[in-house]
Scaffold this active site. Sequence first.
Site, mmCIF file in Angstrom:
data_model
loop_
_atom_site.group_PDB
_atom_site.id
_atom_site.type_symbol
_atom_site.label_atom_id
_atom_site.label_comp_id
_atom_site.label_asym_id
_atom_site.label_seq_id
_atom_site.Cartn_x
_atom_site.Cartn_y
_atom_site.Cartn_z
ATOM 1 N N LYS A 13 0.838 -1.216 0.000
ATOM 2 C CA LYS A 13 0.000 0.000 0.000
ATOM 3 C C LYS A 13 0.872 1.266 0.000
ATOM 4 O O LYS A 13 0.667 2.170 -0.800
ATOM 5 C CB LYS A 13 -0.925 0.023 1.235
ATOM 6 C CG LYS A 13 -1.838 -1.193 1.357
ATOM 7 C CD LYS A 13 -2.723 -1.114 2.579
ATOM 8 C CE LYS A 13 -1.999 -1.181 3.915
ATOM 9 N NZ LYS A 13 -1.287 -2.444 4.201
ATOM 10 N N ARG A 88 -9.788 0.886 8.703
ATOM 11 C CA ARG A 88 -9.331 -0.454 9.044
ATOM 12 C C ARG A 88 -10.360 -1.223 9.849
ATOM 13 O O ARG A 88 -10.105 -2.366 10.242
ATOM 14 C CB ARG A 88 -8.079 -0.326 9.892
ATOM 15 C CG ARG A 88 -6.828 -0.825 9.249
ATOM 16 C CD ARG A 88 -5.718 -0.448 10.201
ATOM 17 N NE ARG A 88 -4.555 -1.225 10.021
ATOM 18 C CZ ARG A 88 -3.476 -0.787 9.388
ATOM 19 N NH1 ARG A 88 -3.457 0.377 8.822
ATOM 20 N NH2 ARG A 88 -2.422 -1.547 9.322
ATOM 21 N N ARG A 127 12.074 -5.410 4.899
ATOM 22 C CA ARG A 127 11.782 -3.977 4.707
ATOM 23 C C ARG A 127 12.689 -3.091 5.564
ATOM 24 O O ARG A 127 12.957 -3.369 6.712
ATOM 25 C CB ARG A 127 10.325 -3.704 5.085
ATOM 26 C CG ARG A 127 10.019 -2.213 5.112
ATOM 27 C CD ARG A 127 8.569 -1.908 5.106
ATOM 28 N NE ARG A 127 7.846 -2.457 6.234
ATOM 29 C CZ ARG A 127 6.536 -2.326 6.388
ATOM 30 N NH1 ARG A 127 5.838 -1.699 5.473
ATOM 31 N NH2 ARG A 127 5.935 -2.836 7.424
ATOM 32 N N ARG A 161 11.331 -1.269 11.096
ATOM 33 C CA ARG A 161 10.189 -1.082 11.983
ATOM 34 C C ARG A 161 10.166 -2.128 13.090
ATOM 35 O O ARG A 161 10.373 -3.308 12.832
ATOM 36 C CB ARG A 161 8.885 -1.122 11.178
ATOM 37 C CG ARG A 161 8.555 0.232 10.575
ATOM 38 C CD ARG A 161 7.403 0.232 9.643
ATOM 39 N NE ARG A 161 6.204 -0.455 10.096
ATOM 40 C CZ ARG A 161 5.076 -0.480 9.416
ATOM 41 N NH1 ARG A 161 5.001 0.161 8.250
ATOM 42 N NH2 ARG A 161 4.036 -1.123 9.862
ATOM 43 N N ARG A 172 -0.482 -8.852 13.458
ATOM 44 C CA ARG A 172 -1.017 -7.847 12.516
ATOM 45 C C ARG A 172 -1.888 -8.522 11.454
ATOM 46 O O ARG A 172 -2.928 -8.004 11.063
ATOM 47 C CB ARG A 172 0.136 -7.074 11.858
ATOM 48 C CG ARG A 172 0.794 -6.092 12.819
ATOM 49 C CD ARG A 172 2.155 -5.640 12.333
ATOM 50 N NE ARG A 172 2.123 -4.964 11.051
ATOM 51 C CZ ARG A 172 3.198 -4.776 10.286
ATOM 52 N NH1 ARG A 172 4.382 -5.205 10.669
ATOM 53 N NH2 ARG A 172 3.081 -4.159 9.139
HETATM 54 P P1 AP5 Z 1 4.859 -1.606 1.839
HETATM 55 O O1 AP5 Z 1 4.507 -0.797 0.647
HETATM 56 O O2 AP5 Z 1 5.617 -0.944 2.936
HETATM 57 O O3 AP5 Z 1 3.583 -2.381 2.394
HETATM 58 P P2 AP5 Z 1 2.296 -1.837 3.141
HETATM 59 O O4 AP5 Z 1 1.104 -2.493 2.566
HETATM 60 O O5 AP5 Z 1 2.309 -0.338 3.181
HETATM 61 O O6 AP5 Z 1 2.571 -2.479 4.561
HETATM 62 P P3 AP5 Z 1 2.538 -1.886 6.008
HETATM 63 O O7 AP5 Z 1 3.285 -2.900 6.845
HETATM 64 O O8 AP5 Z 1 3.049 -0.489 6.075
HETATM 65 O O9 AP5 Z 1 1.043 -1.940 6.319
HETATM 66 P P4 AP5 Z 1 0.385 -2.033 7.654
HETATM 67 O O10 AP5 Z 1 -0.984 -1.816 7.238
HETATM 68 O O11 AP5 Z 1 0.623 -3.246 8.460
HETATM 69 O O12 AP5 Z 1 1.135 -0.921 8.533
HETATM 70 P P5 AP5 Z 1 0.726 0.554 8.938
HETATM 71 O O13 AP5 Z 1 1.946 1.363 8.971
HETATM 72 O O14 AP5 Z 1 -0.447 1.021 8.177
HETATM 73 O O15 AP5 Z 1 5.721 -2.873 1.314
HETATM 74 C C1 AP5 Z 1 6.325 -3.771 2.224
HETATM 75 C C2 AP5 Z 1 7.739 -4.153 1.718
HETATM 76 O O16 AP5 Z 1 7.608 -4.884 0.511
HETATM 77 C C3 AP5 Z 1 8.646 -2.952 1.394
HETATM 78 O O17 AP5 Z 1 9.954 -3.255 1.765
HETATM 79 C C4 AP5 Z 1 8.538 -2.803 -0.134
HETATM 80 O O18 AP5 Z 1 9.728 -2.281 -0.701
HETATM 81 C C5 AP5 Z 1 8.269 -4.230 -0.585
HETATM 82 N N1 AP5 Z 1 7.362 -4.311 -1.718
HETATM 83 C C6 AP5 Z 1 6.227 -3.579 -1.943
HETATM 84 N N2 AP5 Z 1 5.631 -3.966 -3.102
HETATM 85 C C7 AP5 Z 1 6.411 -4.977 -3.601
HETATM 86 C C8 AP5 Z 1 6.337 -5.786 -4.780
HETATM 87 N N3 AP5 Z 1 5.350 -5.665 -5.670
HETATM 88 N N4 AP5 Z 1 7.310 -6.729 -4.959
HETATM 89 C C9 AP5 Z 1 8.327 -6.877 -4.068
HETATM 90 N N5 AP5 Z 1 8.463 -6.132 -2.939
HETATM 91 C C10 AP5 Z 1 7.510 -5.191 -2.722
HETATM 92 O O19 AP5 Z 1 0.187 0.303 10.441
HETATM 93 C C11 AP5 Z 1 1.073 -0.035 11.489
HETATM 94 C C12 AP5 Z 1 0.288 -0.129 12.793
HETATM 95 O O20 AP5 Z 1 -0.309 1.141 13.122
HETATM 96 C C13 AP5 Z 1 -0.897 -1.106 12.792
HETATM 97 O O21 AP5 Z 1 -0.498 -2.434 13.093
HETATM 98 C C14 AP5 Z 1 -1.802 -0.499 13.888
HETATM 99 O O22 AP5 Z 1 -1.343 -0.811 15.175
HETATM 100 C C15 AP5 Z 1 -1.608 1.001 13.676
HETATM 101 N N6 AP5 Z 1 -2.608 1.566 12.749
HETATM 102 C C16 AP5 Z 1 -2.344 2.148 11.535
HETATM 103 N N7 AP5 Z 1 -3.491 2.562 10.951
HETATM 104 C C17 AP5 Z 1 -4.497 2.252 11.820
HETATM 105 C C18 AP5 Z 1 -5.901 2.401 11.780
HETATM 106 N N8 AP5 Z 1 -6.511 2.960 10.705
HETATM 107 N N9 AP5 Z 1 -6.626 1.947 12.826
HETATM 108 C C19 AP5 Z 1 -6.028 1.388 13.899
HETATM 109 N N10 AP5 Z 1 -4.695 1.203 13.996
HETATM 110 C C20 AP5 Z 1 -3.923 1.627 12.966
#
Ligand code: AP5
Length: 217
Positions: A13, A88, A127, A161, A172
């Site tokens: 994402k 979410r 990552r 992270r 997660r």
């Molecule tokens: P990346 O693009 O970083 O993936 P992502 O989908 O953004 O994954 P996240 O881990 O950031 O999502 P998340 O939803 O768990 O975390 P968030 O920060 O929102 O890609 C991942 C890796 O793969 C990278 O190294 C990239 O280079 C590689 N990659 C990407 N595409 C690729 C491809 N096609 N091929 C190969 N490699 C590829 O949330 C973190 C925490 O915050 C949550 O657990 C929760 O506690 C809290 N939180 C956040 N939002 C909320 C909410 N709305 N409500 C409640 N709690 C929340």
Amino acid sequence: MNIILLGPPGAGKGTQAKQLEEQFNLVQLSTGDMLREEVKAGTALGQTAKKIMDAGELVPDDLIIAMISDRIDQAKGKNGVILDGFPRTTPQAEALDQMLAEKNIQLDHVIQIEIAEDIIVARLSGRFGCAKCGAGYHDEFKQTQKEGVCDECGSTEFIRRSDDNPETVRNRLAAYEKQTAPILPYYAAKGTLQKVDGLGEIEEVYHRVEEIVSGGS
Ligand code: AP5
């Protein structure tokens, strides 16, 4: 143009949002990044969020909803927003609908990036990101052009992270299945949900996303 990117942790994402932001002059609103900023700044919200994030659970809806509403207001003047990691939960999706109606903002695309669990684990375990500008990389799939130097800002400091360890990743994924996956039918019923295969190289996946936002599918 206003877009929601949905999908499990590691689906890509954030990676896709960055490219959309640049190409279409949008603002990426990542609730995860916002929370990590709060943690870094040591605010009350950050202190509450850190424990929850490190456990791989979701931060309470009321805190998230208040945080995102202000950011949507601040994005006025750009071509729109990409909501990355929000909504979410069903209450968040309902609050977003109400918020957008009140702000007179139209939602154009809800894109779900689909990816298998074994791929997720490989992506998250490799990552890392630039400690200065936040640019995202991967040990195998997206390396810096010059080893140890950020392509974007030239910094030589990188971070991983704290929630990308195997145990937290498992939690997660469980939170995604239990609390986030149920909002997919919510958008499907509205007829706005479009699915993208998240498997393939970053540019390949971007091409699929771009086709949707450009009206090609
Ligand atoms: P990346 O693009 O970083 O993936 P992502 O989908 O953004 O994954 P996240 O881990 O950031 O999502 P998340 O939803 O768990 O975390 P968030 O920060 O929102 O890609 C991942 C890796 O793969 C990278 O190294 C990239 O280079 C590689 N990659 C990407 N595409 C690729 C491809 N096609 N091929 C190969 N490699 C590829 O949330 C973190 C925490 O915050 C949550 O657990 C929760 O506690 C809290 N939180 C956040 N939002 C909320 C909410 N709305 N409500 C409640 N709690 C929340």
